[in-house]
Design a protein around this motif. Structure first.
Motif, mmCIF file in Angstrom:
data_model
loop_
_atom_site.group_PDB
_atom_site.id
_atom_site.type_symbol
_atom_site.label_atom_id
_atom_site.label_comp_id
_atom_site.label_asym_id
_atom_site.label_seq_id
_atom_site.Cartn_x
_atom_site.Cartn_y
_atom_site.Cartn_z
ATOM 1 N N MET A 170 -8.697 -1.904 17.758
ATOM 2 C CA MET A 170 -7.306 -2.208 17.435
ATOM 3 C C MET A 170 -7.223 -3.064 16.180
ATOM 4 S SD MET A 170 -5.708 -2.939 21.227
ATOM 5 C CE MET A 170 -4.262 -3.726 20.572
ATOM 6 N N GLU A 171 -8.134 -4.033 16.064
ATOM 7 C CA GLU A 171 -8.146 -4.898 14.884
ATOM 8 C C GLU A 171 -8.440 -4.087 13.628
ATOM 9 O OE1 GLU A 171 -10.903 -8.485 13.209
ATOM 10 O OE2 GLU A 171 -10.409 -8.526 15.337
ATOM 11 N N GLU A 172 -9.391 -3.166 13.720
ATOM 12 C CA GLU A 172 -9.719 -2.320 12.576
ATOM 13 C C GLU A 172 -8.527 -1.456 12.191
ATOM 14 O OE1 GLU A 172 -13.191 -0.146 13.748
ATOM 15 O OE2 GLU A 172 -14.503 -1.890 13.625
ATOM 16 N N LYS A 231 -3.932 -0.429 8.647
ATOM 17 C CA LYS A 231 -2.486 -0.273 8.463
ATOM 18 C C LYS A 231 -1.954 -1.315 7.483
ATOM 19 C CE LYS A 231 -1.303 1.767 12.934
ATOM 20 N NZ LYS A 231 -0.595 1.541 14.213
ATOM 21 N N ILE A 232 -2.410 -2.559 7.631
ATOM 22 C CA ILE A 232 -1.956 -3.621 6.733
ATOM 23 C C ILE A 232 -2.404 -3.330 5.307
ATOM 24 C CG2 ILE A 232 -2.298 -6.063 6.140
ATOM 25 C CD1 ILE A 232 -2.369 -6.617 9.190
ATOM 26 N N GLN A 270 0.786 0.449 -0.605
ATOM 27 C CA GLN A 270 2.063 1.107 -0.890
ATOM 28 C C GLN A 270 3.035 0.128 -1.555
ATOM 29 O OE1 GLN A 270 3.443 2.743 2.790
ATOM 30 N NE2 GLN A 270 2.032 4.481 2.744
ATOM 31 N N LEU A 271 3.052 -1.114 -1.062
ATOM 32 C CA LEU A 271 3.921 -2.130 -1.636
ATOM 33 C C LEU A 271 3.561 -2.387 -3.099
ATOM 34 C CD1 LEU A 271 6.170 -4.216 -0.984
ATOM 35 C CD2 LEU A 271 4.347 -5.821 -0.447
ATOM 36 N N LEU A 272 2.259 -2.487 -3.377
ATOM 37 C CA LEU A 272 1.820 -2.694 -4.763
ATOM 38 C C LEU A 272 2.202 -1.516 -5.655
ATOM 39 C CD1 LEU A 272 -1.702 -4.320 -4.255
ATOM 40 C CD2 LEU A 272 0.342 -5.393 -5.201
ATOM 41 N N GLU A 273 2.058 -0.304 -5.127
ATOM 42 C CA GLU A 273 2.420 0.885 -5.910
ATOM 43 C C GLU A 273 3.918 0.895 -6.217
ATOM 44 O OE1 GLU A 273 0.986 4.185 -3.624
ATOM 45 O OE2 GLU A 273 -1.109 3.798 -4.123
ATOM 46 N N LYS A 274 4.749 0.564 -5.206
ATOM 47 C CA LYS A 274 6.199 0.532 -5.416
ATOM 48 C C LYS A 274 6.560 -0.555 -6.428
ATOM 49 C CE LYS A 274 7.585 2.388 -0.939
ATOM 50 N NZ LYS A 274 8.261 2.104 0.349
#
Length: 121
Positions: free
Chosen positions: A65-67, A72-73, A79-83
């Motif tokens: 789950m941690e992996e 996911k993070i 994605q945030l950096l790309e946007k």
């Protein structure tokens, strides 16, 4: 013929048999208590073994789950950096266009000033 000596001998034998039976009963009770303790120990060992397996399974599940959460993070951050990069690029493009238009205006004003100075001379 049964004599008093024979009867006392039989009585003593019966007493000895009674004591032997009592002794055997005491030993049997001791053995039963030991077996009960062994059963409890076996039960405890079984529970410990089962719990260790359960704890290992839980640990593995938590690590997976941690992996997954880390992935996911990481994906969300990417994605945030790309946007942000796309947004910044569009804003920089707008800023460059505005600067270019201001430079053109400044160039025209400078040219007009030179022309006015030449007319005065």
């Amino acid at each position: 013929m049964i004599t008093e000596g024979n009867i006392s001998e039989i009585f003593n034998l019966l007493k000895g048999i009674g004591h032997s039976i009592d002794s055997l009963n005491k030993r049997a009770e001791g053995i039963e208590k030991r077996l009960e303790r062994l059963e409890k120990v076996d039960s405890i060992e079984h529970r410990v073994t089962s719990n260790q397996i359960d704890i290992t399974d839980i640990k593995d599940a938590l690590e997976r789950m941690e992996e997954m959460q880390s992935a996911k993070i990481e994906n969300a951050l990417q994605q945030l950096l790309e946007k942000a990069e796309v947004k910044n690029n569009s804003e920089f493009s707008t800023i460059h266009k505005r600067l270019d238009s201001h430079l053109l205006k400044l160039g025209r004003v400078e040219e007009e000033m030179l022309m006015v100075q030449q007319e005065k001379c």
